[in-house]
Design a protein around this motif. Sequence first.
Motif: not given
Ligand code: MG
Length: 432
Positions: A12, A15, A48, A72, A79
């Motif tokens: 997750i 990036e 996310d 996350g 997050d």
């Molecule tokens: Mg993250």
Amino acid sequence: VASPSRVLVLSIGEELLQGRVVDTNAAYVAEQCLRLGLEVVAMETCGDAPGQLSQVFHRWQNQVELIISSGGLGPTEDDRVRAETAHFLAVDLVEIADAIPPLERLFQRILLQDAPVHFLNQGRMPSGARPWPNVGGTAWAFEVALSPTCIFMSLPGPPHEVRAVWEEGGLGASLGERFGATEEMAFGTFHTVGVPEAKIELEIRQMLEPGRNPKMGITAHGKVVTLSALAKAEAGRSAENILEETASTLASALGPLLFGRNLDTLESVVVAALQNSGQTLALAESCTGGQVAQAITAVPGASQVFTHGWVTYADAAKISQLDVSADLIQERGAVSAPVAEKMAAGARARSGADWALSITGIAGPEGGSTDKPVGLVWMALAGPDGVKSVRRQQWIRAGRAGIQQGAVRDALDLLRRELLNLPSLDSTPPTS
Ligand code: MG
Ligand code: AMP
């Protein structure tokens, strides 16, 4: 419910989708699952943004028994895994017992102010979940049932924290007990160097056929070609026994190409060989810029065997530091057998080490000629019985970094073969 249990490995983070971070967590979790006898049926990556995790849950909760995610769980706004999971289950977030006060104190101590709710959320989980400790960081992991047949394991993103939860935190052992294979299994890897993957495959082709026990795999990365073997107990023979039989079959099929197992690396094998013989090593590097020294010093205990490393990149440095003659460089060029030999001899004399290895080559992309193409590397090893040099042609398409990496590998292999009294690799195979 399926046996072995089916797993979705979920990564997750925005990036990852943008290619800014390489997903190493999925590889780690997948290998751990393999060792436990869990069947990873898919890996998936999601961002996310709100709602994405719920979509994954909807798509997968009837296909797998376990969803194991990383990422996350941090303290930042993006997050959202705890909150999304709670929302999906229509429950509240609750505090993990005793988790909040240490987070408050930590924040106070480092940033000298009260912790905001996002930070303290690292000590919360969806109601009904089970917390898993994370000795590597501040975010707690948790597990929760999404349905009667599907459990969600949520781990933090930083790779060392994933390992901390899995190993010290006890999650891996618990998964093994609850979901792991009941039949006994043994897993091992076997590392080879010196010839390309295709050549290794030819040597052991029949062992790689599907449906065999052990189940074998072959991979090539950077310095080595690795075979993996997953053995299952059968017909009164233990998995360990089958794995060891595979080990001896590989040893006779591959001979000196096989250099180690599991956590062994070329450099660790070289350091161990030096330790066993009570001998020392010095290095004189040119085109590898100290990378052989870096590899050697990455091995714990290197201080017992490694004395000196020179990076003599300029001709003047080879002359002043290693006593190579200016005339010799003038006549033969810095990338040549005699210069490599003089570098090794000079390093051995100046260091007093038992062995001295030198490397000089053309890493490119410029600087090649017909006589001396990019990728040409001369190495020499000076030891108790004199000096010998070896020529290697690295694969030009590997680029500068790949040529350097190939030179490091070949140099370590030269040392390994010499120290262990194995026949030297005299051919110059195109390296993969
Ligand atoms: Mg993250
Ligand atoms: P997070 O828990 O989402 O805040 O992740 C914290 C950091 O862990 C990220 O900024 C990444 O650098 C790293 N990370 C997250 N997921 C992965 C992954 N799948 N593989 C490797 N690193 C990761």
